[in-house]
Write an enzyme that holds these catalytic residues in place. Sequence first.
Site, PDB file in Angstrom:
ATOM      1  N   HIS A 328       5.708  -2.561  -3.375  1.00 55.38           N
ATOM      2  CA  HIS A 328       5.731  -2.816  -1.940  1.00 55.38           C
ATOM      3  C   HIS A 328       5.198  -1.610  -1.177  1.00 55.38           C
ATOM      4  CE1 HIS A 328       7.808  -3.900   1.981  1.00 55.38           C
ATOM      5  NE2 HIS A 328       7.277  -5.059   1.633  1.00 55.38           N
ATOM      6  N   CYS A 329       5.478  -0.428  -1.683  1.00 57.59           N
ATOM      7  CA  CYS A 329       5.101   0.806  -0.990  1.00 57.59           C
ATOM      8  C   CYS A 329       3.587   0.969  -0.854  1.00 57.59           C
ATOM      9  CB  CYS A 329       5.655   2.021  -1.724  1.00 57.59           C
ATOM     10  SG  CYS A 329       7.441   2.034  -1.969  1.00 57.59           S
TER      11      CYS A 329
END
Length: 341
Positions: A328-329
């Site tokens: 997600h980062c």
Amino acid sequence: MHFPAEWTAQSAVLIAWPHAETDWAPRLPQVEATYVALAGAVCRFENLLICVPDANLESRVRGMLAEAGVPEERLHFAHVAYDDTWLRDSGPISLNSPNGFVLLDFHFTGWGGKFEAGSDDALVGNLLKLGRLNNVAAHQRIEFALEGGGIETDGEGTLLTTWHCLHERHPTLSREALTDALKTHLHQDRVLWLNHGYLEGDDTDAHIDTLARFAGPSRIVYQNCDDASDSHFAPLQAMASELHALRRKDGQAYECLPLPWPQPILDEGRRLAASYANFLIINGAVLMPAYDDPADAQAIDVLARAFPDREIVPIPCRPLIWQNGSLHCITMQLPEGLLNA
């Protein structure tokens, strides 16, 4: 003004490709393999907008993705400078308005000044100058430190975040002042705060997207730890208790689904932050970070229950956590209609 949830229809996912001038240089082949897998998974379902510094890297990336069978018609490139590849935190936060998209461009400080971030902080404005984004009604530069990984919205006016992260960024502001700022900037009705929860090896000061995520307006998926001998046991159990105590706008409890706990992953003795909560929701699928751990299969089962209408696609992410983040980062979704394809 509306802040859409991640499961809202998307036009593309935005990433920045790692290269020899980024911190990925010592392990570039391993991390590029993860990016190729990510690109292939995204392009099964939607477009991918890839930031690269120049035409040479674009050509190289196109070659790698062609060899992997990624459909060329879903690939789009932007030549833009960046310090690193964590676009969840430096990319645009998109709101919907009657006149088009409002892009919120919060001050990106390199997670409180830990790293150089001048190019990352200018990324949103530079993408706009390149004409890669469409139907933009306004670009709002906001001199308030906030990262996209530090906030979660249910798309219905509720924001979930962690006190530790926001307090670290704004140590002189009270909880009431921070609540007001988040509600105002993000057009939210309320803010739910978590006081507990962290991962060793995470240098974001406890971003919410490593800990707990909305999976619909009434459901939260969170990273659990059931190993009483692990240093994470007490704080993550305390966080689980907080989540079960939260209430929706109608006063009902959230359905809270625990994600399994992977075995510790060490790099030269340093614990790495392996979290299954760092998944990415895209059109028709959820891309899940996988760590070559027996718990991967259990995590797939949990996410399949949380998102019964989406395919769960594991992405190998052990190379990412070497640099203290995960799937997600490194991504930012772009709502339907925002990509200028």
